[in-house]
Scaffold this active site. Structure first.
Site: not given
Ligand code: NAD
Length: 369
Positions: A142, A193, A226, A250, A254
């Site tokens: 970000y 990852k 994942d 993020d 959520d």
């Protein structure tokens, strides 16, 4: 006793309504427990824009920097949809996070047994769930440069974001995760990852080295992000603390949030680096926004804001016992059937924002008697 300085920023929409219930708890704790909270209040978001033409004034920023902890309500609403981008309500929140250097975002996902039926997962998978997701908040994709859209000159454009992490950024977020784990079930799962991203390889190495050097008493596990997402919805109770980067955090926080049912139940904390006395800059806020659709009606659920205050007690003032008492009062009131509209099932009687706040306060008082 030294004063405990709180800076309250209720903000817009339902922010002030929820904050009103926290004020009652603060007043009660000062009176019944001699807690020594001293509060000051400021404006943030749309209301600050209306008053000062900025999403937060410089004077209020100075107060936020000087406080022991900041409690934030919510910002935004259609009234300010067309104000200039730099002074939009959310700019106040981003400025606070940036200037307080809050690099660690803590999002607990707790599922009270009384609300297990409201989750999208089977009740037995989520009942009693208590996990903590720690998201790196100031680095990663970000913020990494270059970050741009370039014209390739052949009718094509290229969008570029850069995922970048330095050793110190990973070390400090891992440190927060291990320290939090020690106050819970002493288990950390780090997610990245590393199979496809160099930043993931470094993340994995630095977390492993930080663990070995200072926190080998904590149980550490690594998981690809994942696979972590799948495990979160398959068997969420296997986790205690999850630590991950800004982007994965993020998404995963959520996802974990929805396991618990309602946006009105979710607190969060954002912490900065510890100073020489071990104190961290900190801001606490409900995950939800200003909910313009219900603002001003007195029906908002104040529990996310109250649970954010419980986090403040625990992480900024080492008042873990008092935080636990408040959290148990919330659980008991839910058990007794108190429901604001957002967590009510068809046919349930509903209470107002202040009805819920008062019931929690009474329960807290009973627990002290
Ligand atoms: P929202 O979180 O405000 O509301 C989403 C839905 O959840 C609405 O139906 C709302 O009524 C409900 N809801 C949220 N909190 C609730 C509570 N405590 N009790 C009962 N119901 C609750 O998100 P949105 O509608 O996407 O955004 C509204 C405004 O809030 C926008 O201006 C947005 O930019 C802003 N926002 C601010 C923050 C923040 O201040 N941290 C976070 C998200 C959105």
């Amino acid at each position: 006793m030294t004063a405990r300085n709180l800076f309250l920023l209720p903000g817009d929409g339902i922010g002030p309504e929820a904050m009103g219930e926290v004020r009652k708890i603060i007043a009660y704790m000062n009176e019944a427990m001699n807690a020594g909270f001293v509060t000051d209040e400021g404006l943030v978001g749309g209301c600050a824009y209306d008053a000062h033409g900025a999403a937060i004034s410089e004077a209020d920023m100075r107060k936020a920097l000087a406080a022991d902890a900041v409690l934030f309500g919510a910002v935004g609403g259609p009234k300010w949809d067309s104000v200039p981008y730099e002074v939009r309500p959310e700019a106040g929140l981003l400025r606070l996070r940036k200037d307080l250097q809050l690099f660690a975002n803590l999002r607990p996902a707790i599922c009270y047994p009384a609300l297990a039926a409201a989750s999208s997962l089977k009740p037995e998978l989520v009942e009693g769930l208590d996990i903590l997701i720690i998201r790196e908040l100031t680095g990663g994709v970000y913020f990494g440069e270059p970050k741009e859209i370039i014209d390739l000159g052949n009718g094509q454009k290229r969008g570029i974001d850069t995922q970048v992490y330095d050793t110190y950024e990973i070390e400090r977020i891992a440190g927060v995760a291990f320290e939090m784990a020690r106050t819970r079930q002493n288990r950390v799962c780090s997610m990245e990852k590393r199979n496809v991203m160099k930043s993931g390889v470094l993340w994995n190495q630095v977390v492993t080295e930080t663990h070995k050097a200072k926190y080998s008493d904590v149980q550490l596990e690594h998981m690809l992000a994942d696979a972590g997402g799948m495990q979160l919805v398959r068997q969420p109770k296997q986790f205690d603390v999850i630590v991950t980067d800004n982007l994965f955090g993020d998404l995963l926080s959520d996802c974990a949030a929805m396991l618990t049912g309602s946006l009105g139940m979710l607190p969060s904390a954002s912490l900065g680096a510890a100073d020489a006395r071990g104190r961290r800059k900190a801001m606490y806020e409900p995950v939800h926004g200003s909910a313009p659709d219900i603002a001003g009606q007195g029906v908002a659920n104040p529990i996310a804001c109250l649970m954010s205050f419980a986090m403040l007690l625990r992480y900024s003032f080492d008042l873990g016992a008092e935080a636990g008492r408040l959290e148990r009062a919330i659980a008991a009131v839910l058990e007794q059937g108190y429901r604001t509209a957002d967590i009510a099932q068809p046919g349930d009687a509903k209470v107002s924002t202040s009805g819920m706040g008062d019931a929690i306060l009474e329960q807290l008082d009973r627990s002290l008697a």
